[in-house]
Design a protein around this motif. Structure first.
Motif, PDB file in Angstrom:
ATOM      1  N   LEU A 288      -5.067  18.900  -5.360  1.00 37.10           N
ATOM      2  CA  LEU A 288      -4.785  17.971  -6.669  1.00 37.10           C
ATOM      3  C   LEU A 288      -3.736  17.449  -4.955  1.00 37.10           C
ATOM      4  O   LEU A 288      -3.429  16.265  -4.479  1.00 37.10           O
ATOM      5  CB  LEU A 288      -4.052  17.894  -7.612  1.00 37.10           C
ATOM      6  N   VAL A 289      -2.976  18.878  -4.480  1.00 40.92           N
ATOM      7  CA  VAL A 289      -1.571  18.566  -3.742  1.00 40.92           C
ATOM      8  C   VAL A 289      -2.597  17.642  -2.462  1.00 40.92           C
ATOM      9  O   VAL A 289      -1.691  16.769  -1.831  1.00 40.92           O
ATOM     10  CB  VAL A 289      -1.408  19.938  -3.412  1.00 40.92           C
ATOM     11  N   LEU A 290      -3.273  18.323  -2.156  1.00 41.14           N
ATOM     12  CA  LEU A 290      -4.167  17.990  -0.289  1.00 41.14           C
ATOM     13  C   LEU A 290      -4.356  16.510  -0.867  1.00 41.14           C
ATOM     14  O   LEU A 290      -4.254  15.113  -0.095  1.00 41.14           O
ATOM     15  CB  LEU A 290      -5.314  18.646  -0.457  1.00 41.14           C
ATOM     16  N   LEU A 291      -4.487  15.774  -2.022  1.00 40.24           N
ATOM     17  CA  LEU A 291      -5.177  14.526  -2.885  1.00 40.24           C
ATOM     18  C   LEU A 291      -4.100  13.703  -2.726  1.00 40.24           C
ATOM     19  O   LEU A 291      -3.868  12.511  -1.579  1.00 40.24           O
ATOM     20  CB  LEU A 291      -5.543  14.742  -3.354  1.00 40.24           C
ATOM     21  N   ALA A 292      -2.827  14.348  -2.704  1.00 37.03           N
ATOM     22  CA  ALA A 292      -1.723  13.713  -2.450  1.00 37.03           C
ATOM     23  C   ALA A 292      -1.389  13.130  -1.464  1.00 37.03           C
ATOM     24  O   ALA A 292      -1.195  12.036  -0.974  1.00 37.03           O
ATOM     25  CB  ALA A 292      -0.345  14.313  -3.407  1.00 37.03           C
ATOM     26  N   PHE A 293      -1.203  14.436  -0.040  1.00 35.06           N
ATOM     27  CA  PHE A 293      -0.966  13.915   1.169  1.00 35.06           C
ATOM     28  C   PHE A 293      -1.910  13.714   1.765  1.00 35.06           C
ATOM     29  O   PHE A 293      -1.300  12.183   1.977  1.00 35.06           O
ATOM     30  CB  PHE A 293      -0.885  15.359   1.572  1.00 35.06           C
ATOM     31  N   LEU A 294      -3.269  13.246   1.182  1.00 37.39           N
ATOM     32  CA  LEU A 294      -3.878  12.302   1.415  1.00 37.39           C
ATOM     33  C   LEU A 294      -3.359  10.622   1.216  1.00 37.39           C
ATOM     34  O   LEU A 294      -4.197   9.761   2.455  1.00 37.39           O
ATOM     35  CB  LEU A 294      -5.848  12.533   1.497  1.00 37.39           C
ATOM     36  N   ASN A 295      -3.405  10.608   0.489  1.00 37.61           N
ATOM     37  CA  ASN A 295      -2.883   9.315  -0.114  1.00 37.61           C
ATOM     38  C   ASN A 295      -1.203   9.295   0.654  1.00 37.61           C
ATOM     39  O   ASN A 295      -1.870   7.776   0.725  1.00 37.61           O
ATOM     40  CB  ASN A 295      -2.814   9.403  -2.008  1.00 37.61           C
ATOM     41  N   GLY A 296      -0.606  10.030   0.572  1.00 34.11           N
ATOM     42  CA  GLY A 296       0.588   9.657   1.120  1.00 34.11           C
ATOM     43  C   GLY A 296       0.053   9.157   2.553  1.00 34.11           C
ATOM     44  O   GLY A 296       1.141   7.683   3.032  1.00 34.11           O
ATOM     45  N   PHE A 297      -0.664   9.629   4.000  1.00 39.07           N
ATOM     46  CA  PHE A 297      -0.673   9.376   4.682  1.00 39.07           C
ATOM     47  C   PHE A 297      -1.953   8.271   4.817  1.00 39.07           C
ATOM     48  O   PHE A 297      -1.222   7.532   5.381  1.00 39.07           O
ATOM     49  CB  PHE A 297      -1.558  10.428   5.323  1.00 39.07           C
ATOM     50  N   ALA A 298      -2.593   7.927   3.537  1.00 32.64           N
ATOM     51  CA  ALA A 298      -3.496   6.152   3.757  1.00 32.64           C
ATOM     52  C   ALA A 298      -2.414   5.192   3.535  1.00 32.64           C
ATOM     53  O   ALA A 298      -2.070   4.109   4.076  1.00 32.64           O
ATOM     54  CB  ALA A 298      -4.146   6.596   2.806  1.00 32.64           C
ATOM     55  N   GLY A 299      -1.343   5.323   2.561  1.00 35.32           N
ATOM     56  CA  GLY A 299      -0.428   4.345   2.539  1.00 35.32           C
ATOM     57  C   GLY A 299       0.489   3.961   3.269  1.00 35.32           C
ATOM     58  O   GLY A 299       0.822   3.231   4.261  1.00 35.32           O
ATOM     59  N   LEU A 300       0.858   4.807   4.767  1.00 34.15           N
ATOM     60  CA  LEU A 300       1.288   4.421   5.478  1.00 34.15           C
ATOM     61  C   LEU A 300       0.843   4.076   6.512  1.00 34.15           C
ATOM     62  O   LEU A 300       1.325   3.067   7.542  1.00 34.15           O
ATOM     63  CB  LEU A 300       2.189   6.779   6.242  1.00 34.15           C
ATOM     64  N   ILE A 301      -0.188   4.824   6.954  1.00 32.65           N
ATOM     65  CA  ILE A 301      -1.235   4.107   7.564  1.00 32.65           C
ATOM     66  C   ILE A 301      -1.663   2.253   7.206  1.00 32.65           C
ATOM     67  O   ILE A 301      -0.966   1.651   8.327  1.00 32.65           O
ATOM     68  CB  ILE A 301      -2.445   4.893   8.389  1.00 32.65           C
ATOM     69  N   LEU A 302      -1.754   2.297   5.871  1.00 30.53           N
ATOM     70  CA  LEU A 302      -2.648   0.583   5.509  1.00 30.53           C
ATOM     71  C   LEU A 302      -0.883   0.070   4.823  1.00 30.53           C
ATOM     72  O   LEU A 302      -1.111  -1.261   5.775  1.00 30.53           O
ATOM     73  CB  LEU A 302      -2.778   0.923   4.098  1.00 30.53           C
TER      74      LEU A 302
ATOM     75  N   PRO B 107       0.784  -1.070   0.021  1.00 31.08           N
ATOM     76  CA  PRO B 107      -0.002  -0.007   0.585  1.00 31.08           C
ATOM     77  C   PRO B 107       0.761   1.145   0.166  1.00 31.08           C
ATOM     78  O   PRO B 107       0.568   1.982  -0.744  1.00 31.08           O
ATOM     79  CB  PRO B 107      -0.388   0.182   1.065  1.00 31.08           C
ATOM     80  N   LEU B 108       2.237   1.168   0.316  1.00 28.30           N
ATOM     81  CA  LEU B 108       2.449   2.381   0.728  1.00 28.30           C
ATOM     82  C   LEU B 108       3.195   3.034  -0.581  1.00 28.30           C
ATOM     83  O   LEU B 108       2.830   3.881  -1.262  1.00 28.30           O
ATOM     84  CB  LEU B 108       3.613   2.360   1.876  1.00 28.30           C
TER      85      LEU B 108
END
Length: 314
Positions: free
Chosen positions: A271-285, A227-228
């Motif tokens: 788009l930049v906010l979505l990019a950060f959300l994807n990064g944090f989601a990857g770290l958590i998952l 996921p990361l």
């Protein structure tokens, strides 16, 4: 050490023309093995022919090879499992060599890598698709097999009883391969002959339909197991798109102090906010997946290695 029990597992769907030959081949190759035929709603005489040939015949009502494999792995108890298709295309005479390799090297899976001579045995579309998917699996997971779609495999008990099968159809072989790669199990490949189907037997594999399902399964497994990297790559793409859109807006603001293209600025920021959300989601998952992988590893280690007893090495 007591002699290991061997179960031959043959998933079948409309294989009346080939199942008797398949059973006879494995009985000759592995005379001490118990042969199971799991019928998947066949409309021909597969059940009658398999029963007459002396196999233990059981039924799985949920359609799809993945459902059949899931049922076989859950129901059958043995030390070693030999899985093949019931269409007489796999070389039953190679089974003792595959079993011996599994025991000698204490592997958890041996893949019968198909070597074919007749063009009718392995269609060009299937060859190309197999090579493409095998290469993709290697790039995504770091290593692979030469024939990830082979249905001829030998498993240890600890592989079978710790495998959380979720696939529905022919993508089951891909899921099996990824499971072995992710848990870093000891595995090997042995080249085996691959034959054309006997007259009256027809392939159930759709080159494009099942190929698409297998490709989709690889992507889904990559999302679940990495996921990361998956969400990090998606986040990087979104961040790049946001920066490209923001560049002219920032340039205008730098020179004039104004933001004339407000919708573009809002889109870039989104788009930049979505990019950060994807990064944090990857770290958590990634943390969740690590814990899940540890649980699977413990379930796998709860069974003894092939060729050993529960108390240790044989």
């Amino acid at each position: 050490m007591t002699k290991p029990t061997i179960a031959v597992l043959l998933p079948c769907y409309n294989e009346a023309a080939a199942i008797a030959q398949t059973i006879a081949g494995f009985r000759d190759a592995l005379p001490d093995a118990t042969i199971y035929v799991y019928d998947n709603n066949s409309g021909d005489r597969t059940v009658e022919v398999a029963t007459a040939a002396g196999a233990i015949v059981r039924r799985e009502r949920i359609q799809g090879k993945g459902a059949v494999v899931r049922r076989m792995f859950a129901d059958v108890d043995a030390d070693i499992y030999v899985m093949a298709d019931g269409d007489a295309t796999y070389d039953a005479a190679s089974a003792p060599a595959l079993v011996a390799r599994l025991l000698d090297e204490q592997c958890d899976m041996i893949v019968g890598s198909r070597v074919h001579e007749a063009a009718a045995a392995y269609r060009r579309g299937h060859q190309f698709g197999n090579a493409m998917l095998t290469g993709m699996l290697a790039r995504l997971f770091g290593r692979s097999f030469t024939d990830i779609l082979s249905g001829y495999r030998v498993f240890s008990r600890r592989f079978v009883k710790s495998f959380p099968s979720l696939s529905a159809g022919f993508e089951i072989e891909t899921e099996i391969s990824v499971h072995a790669l992710e848990l870093r199990m000891p595995v090997a490949e042995v080249e085996t002959p691959y034959f054309a189907r006997p007259e009256g037997s027809a392939s159930k594999l759709s080159t494009y339909g099942d190929g698409w399902r297998i490709l989709r399964t690889i992507v889904q497994l990559y999302r679940l197991e990495r996921p990361l990297l998956f969400f990090g790559l998606l986040g990087a793409v979104l961040a790049l798109a946001g920066l490209v859109l923001a560049a002219p807006v920032l340039a205008t603001y730098w020179h004039t102090g104004l933001v004339p293209r407000l919708p573009t600025a809002i889109l870039a920021m989104g788009l930049v906010l979505l990019a950060f959300l994807n990064g944090f989601a990857g770290l958590i998952l990634d943390t969740v997946v690590r814990g899940r992988r540890e649980v699977r590893r413990l379930a796998y280690l709860s069974f003894p290695a092939p060729g050993t007893t529960s108390g240790g090495r044989a």
